[in-house]
Design an enzyme around this catalytic site. Structure first.
Site, PDB file in Angstrom:
ATOM      1  N   TRP A 227     -23.494  48.978  31.670  1.00 20.53           N
ATOM      2  CA  TRP A 227     -24.309  50.193  31.596  1.00 20.53           C
ATOM      3  C   TRP A 227     -25.510  50.121  32.525  1.00 20.53           C
ATOM      4  CZ3 TRP A 227     -24.418  54.883  28.984  1.00 20.53           C
ATOM      5  CH2 TRP A 227     -25.654  55.547  28.956  1.00 20.53           C
ATOM      6  N   MET A 228     -25.835  51.281  33.145  1.00 19.92           N
ATOM      7  CA  MET A 228     -27.064  51.447  33.913  1.00 19.92           C
ATOM      8  C   MET A 228     -27.658  52.807  33.606  1.00 19.92           C
ATOM      9  SD  MET A 228     -27.716  51.470  38.039  1.00 19.92           S
ATOM     10  CE  MET A 228     -26.541  52.770  38.304  1.00 19.92           C
ATOM     11  N   ASN A 229     -29.010  52.856  33.460  1.00 16.91           N
ATOM     12  CA  ASN A 229     -29.673  54.161  33.442  1.00 16.91           C
ATOM     13  C   ASN A 229     -30.920  54.148  34.306  1.00 16.91           C
ATOM     14  OD1 ASN A 229     -30.148  52.806  30.619  1.00 16.91           O
ATOM     15  ND2 ASN A 229     -31.860  54.228  30.722  1.00 16.91           N
ATOM     16  N   ASP A 230     -32.102  54.414  33.790  1.00 21.48           N
ATOM     17  CA  ASP A 230     -33.284  54.735  34.591  1.00 21.48           C
ATOM     18  C   ASP A 230     -33.570  53.762  35.729  1.00 21.48           C
ATOM     19  OD1 ASP A 230     -33.415  56.244  32.313  1.00 21.48           O
ATOM     20  OD2 ASP A 230     -35.495  55.802  31.863  1.00 21.48           O
TER      21      ASP A 230
ATOM     22  N   GLN B  45     -32.729  50.070  34.273  1.00 22.40           N
ATOM     23  CA  GLN B  45     -32.342  49.837  32.885  1.00 22.40           C
ATOM     24  C   GLN B  45     -30.868  49.438  32.828  1.00 22.40           C
ATOM     25  OE1 GLN B  45     -34.617  50.783  29.669  1.00 22.40           O
ATOM     26  NE2 GLN B  45     -35.438  49.578  31.355  1.00 22.40           N
TER      27      GLN B  45
ATOM     28  N   SER C  44     -38.346  51.567  30.216  1.00 24.52           N
ATOM     29  CA  SER C  44     -38.723  51.892  31.589  1.00 24.52           C
ATOM     30  C   SER C  44     -40.193  51.662  31.888  1.00 24.52           C
ATOM     31  CB  SER C  44     -38.353  53.343  31.903  1.00 24.52           C
ATOM     32  OG  SER C  44     -36.957  53.500  31.882  1.00 24.52           O
TER      33      SER C  44
ATOM     34  N   ARG D 202     -44.090  56.085  26.025  1.00 25.59           N
ATOM     35  CA  ARG D 202     -43.379  55.169  26.910  1.00 25.59           C
ATOM     36  C   ARG D 202     -43.431  55.555  28.392  1.00 25.59           C
ATOM     37  NH1 ARG D 202     -39.249  57.338  23.534  1.00 25.59           N
ATOM     38  NH2 ARG D 202     -37.742  58.724  24.529  1.00 25.59           N
ATOM     39  N   ASP D 203     -42.885  54.647  29.194  1.00 24.20           N
ATOM     40  CA  ASP D 203     -42.616  54.844  30.619  1.00 24.20           C
ATOM     41  C   ASP D 203     -43.891  54.967  31.456  1.00 24.20           C
ATOM     42  OD1 ASP D 203     -40.048  54.993  29.577  1.00 24.20           O
ATOM     43  OD2 ASP D 203     -39.957  57.181  29.696  1.00 24.20           O
TER      44      ASP D 203
ATOM     45  N   GLU E  67     -40.764  62.158  29.184  1.00 30.68           N
ATOM     46  CA  GLU E  67     -40.375  60.807  29.551  1.00 30.68           C
ATOM     47  C   GLU E  67     -40.644  60.598  31.039  1.00 30.68           C
ATOM     48  OE1 GLU E  67     -36.738  59.216  27.279  1.00 30.68           O
ATOM     49  OE2 GLU E  67     -36.136  61.229  27.874  1.00 30.68           O
TER      50      GLU E  67
END
Length: 598
Positions: free
Chosen positions: A84-87, A103, A147, A210-211, A265
């Site tokens: 898995w990969m996100n931000d 991420q 993140s 967050r972030d 976000e």
């Protein structure tokens, strides 16, 4: 970030049995050579070894990819080998090397075990993975390293500021620094012993905090960052200040908040130059004494919105042209599948670069079968438009190094209801630039001034619904009989004494595969077709289609999963389904080589 993940997959979060290990350790610190040359040497040597089949320790522990069809894996977009990969997180240019963090779930293709994966590049196109930079192993981040950003401090030391989820599931902010500042690869990171440095204020839900953004330095010599949150049900960017980047104090007022938006976000705040394409360092507040503009981006409603305004570095007041959701066209980076983006200033080439996560449109079982999920857009240069009322984006110049076989045509007439095939290139892995022109627009359809939502308009007037001028554009990842195809197209409308150009991406016929998302996207293009030609650049890469209309005035990214139009069975067409004839002023299309991402 969490909200979008539950939209992407209904089964979140979970882990898979695959274990991701990357061991890449290179120690040449004893060599007495300048750091920039050192970084280039190390990176080039590693690439040479890897790309020529030499067995390097970094890849000794790679497990084989799952034995499934990989027809949807991209060839030149960034994605990890598996899982898995996100931000995108903390991209930067440091001592001659581009660094990219993201991420990542090291253990499976579904969301979970959030860590910061780390890759390096010399050209933003070919990448080598290093060790994972941050893993959730401390009380303050035991439930995930979420993140954040990197900021390069005055002594040249980069600092990671990230959100951790603690044992109580509260989101807190933490610091990490490189173990060896002289190592251009920044292969090892150490968490600050006094973490967490920031905890949610009493009036803020600890699940919505967050972030942190990249830091910028004010005129008083103090650092600033913003953190995404919501205050009294309003989306907000809380502002913090620090003299040393370690001890932070909350400002009395947020940098900005909006009562017509939800929780924010991944906020991003940065300056843009007036009258030019050059980027600016995040701390710049004026250029040769002239005012500059500032961009505030926030991720919400499953999209990345931005606003423009004037920032006063003395008072930290940010006066915006128009608030989120109120600006002309509801300004967004991209009107398709694009979220949690992050920009950085490339000091080497004096430009601002934008990355973004592109999630899947298929299902969790599909991700498990593939063994991976998620990818990144091509890095984009970003600057302020000539009218200073929106941003412009364009793929980084380095991408053109992957262009190979080319076809070209000029002044080709397209009668109403006709199409031509663009043959001679690999249609499933291509870069296409096309420009359209018209002889007379007096017969353009009339559009009511009350129509403000381009996505609804694209849905009502899709690629098969004929009009006067349009739909016209490209059919990409198309099967021979057009049973499958993705249409990227335009329509021209008349409003009073002017015209309006609609840009659409219609994926409703992109696949015969069931249970996948096949939306229709839309955006208005801020140009007058009487004085400017309508252009389109489209990057086609197996399961992603990135389109740039009007030389980057509007962008639409799509994910598609064809069953028939795969590999050599994919076709590319230019089409005109309108009743009026038009001309292809020019068309250039290239097959694209595979990027080296290992």
């Amino acid at each position: 970030m969490l909200t979008y993940l539950y939209k992407a997959y209904n089964t979140c979060p979970t882990a898979h049995s695959l274990h991701f290990t990357m061991l890449f350790k290179t120690k040449l610190s004893s060599l007495n050579i300048p750091m920039k040359i050192y970084g280039f040497y190390v990176f080039s040597l590693c690439c040479f070894l890897i790309f020529n089949g030499v067995r390097v320790e970094a890849f000794r522990n790679h497990t084989r990819l799952l034995n499934v069809s990989q027809s949807y894996r991209t060839a030149y977009h960034f994605q990890p080998t598996k899982n898995w990969m996100n931000d995108p997180n903390g991209p930067m240019y440091y001592k001659g090397v581009y660094h990219f963090f993201y991420q990542h779930n090291p253990y499976g293709p579904l969301w979970g075990n959030m860590s910061w994966a780390h890759a390096i590049s010399h050209d933003l196109i070919n990448w080598v993975h290093l060790d994972i930079a941050l893993v959730p192993n401390e009380p303050y981040d035991i439930n995930g390293c979420f993140s954040g950003s990197t900021t390069i401090l005055p002594n040249g030391e980069p600092a990671i500021l990230y959100t951790g989820v603690d044992a109580n599931l509260h989101q807190v902010q933490n610091l990490a620094f490189p173990k060896n500042i002289s190592d251009p690869l920044l292969n090892e990171w150490v968490k600050w012993p006094l973490n967490p440095i920031l905890s949610p204020p009493d009036e803020i839900d600890p699940s919505f905090y967050r972030d942190p953004s990249t830091g910028w330095m004010g005129a008083d010599g103090e650092w600033r960052v913003v953190i995404g949150t919501r205050i009294d049900h309003q989306g907000a960017a809380i502002l913090y200040k620090s003299k040393d980047f370690r001890s932070w104090n909350r400002s009395l007022s947020p940098l900005h908040l909006s009562n017509i938006t939800t929780f924010w976000e991944c906020p991003d705040f940065y300056p843009v130059m007036r009258n030019g394409k050059s980027g600016l360092d995040t701390s710049v507040t004026s250029v040769q004494g002239k005012d500059i503009r500032h961009v505030l981006k926030a991720s919400f409603n499953y999209q990345d919105y931005y606003i423009l305004g004037k920032y006063d570095p003395l008072s930290d007041r940010y006066d915006v042209d128009a608030d989120f959701m109120k600006s002309k066209g509801w300004l967004r980076y991209d009107y398709g599948r694009f979220y949690a983006s992050k920009s950085f200033y490339d000091g080497e080439k004096k430009r601002r670069i934008l990355w973004s996560w592109v999630c899947e449109g298929d299902t969790a079982p599909d991700a498990i079968e593939k063994g991976w999920s998620g990818l990144q857009t091509i890095p984009r240069s970003i600057w302020l438009s000539k009218n200073e009322d929106q941003l412009v984006q364009w793929p980084v110049k380095e991408l053109e190094k992957l262009r190979t076989r080319k076809v070209h045509l000029e002044n080709k007439k397209l009668k109403g209801g006709s199409m031509i095939e663009i043959s001679g290139i690999t249609a499933s892995q291509a870069d296409v630039e096309i420009t359209f022109s018209f002889s007379n627009l007096k017969h353009a359809e009339v559009l009511s001034a009350e129509v403000v939502d381009p996505q609804i308009l694209c849905t009502q007037k899709n690629a098969t619904t004929d009009g006067k001028f349009g739909p016209f554009g490209l059919l990409v990842l198309a099967s021979k009989d057009l049973t499958e195809h993705t249409a990227v197209f335009f329509r021209v409308f008349r409003i009073a004494n002017s015209f309006r150009v609609l840009m659409c991406a219609d994926t409703s016929r992109s696949s015969l595969k069931p249970f996948i998302d096949k939306p229709i996207y839309g955006a208005f293009l801020a140009l007058d077709p009487r004085y400017a030609k309508i252009s389109l650049r489209t990057l086609i890469d197996h399961s992603i289609v990135e389109s740039f209309g009007g030389e980057g005035l509007a962008c639409i990214t799509s994910r598609v999963y064809p069953v028939l139009a795969v590999g050599e069975q994919a076709h590319l067409y230019a089409f005109n389904n309108g009743t009026q004839s038009l001309s292809i002023s020019s068309l250039s299309a290239w097959s694209m080589k595979k990027a080296q991402i290992v």
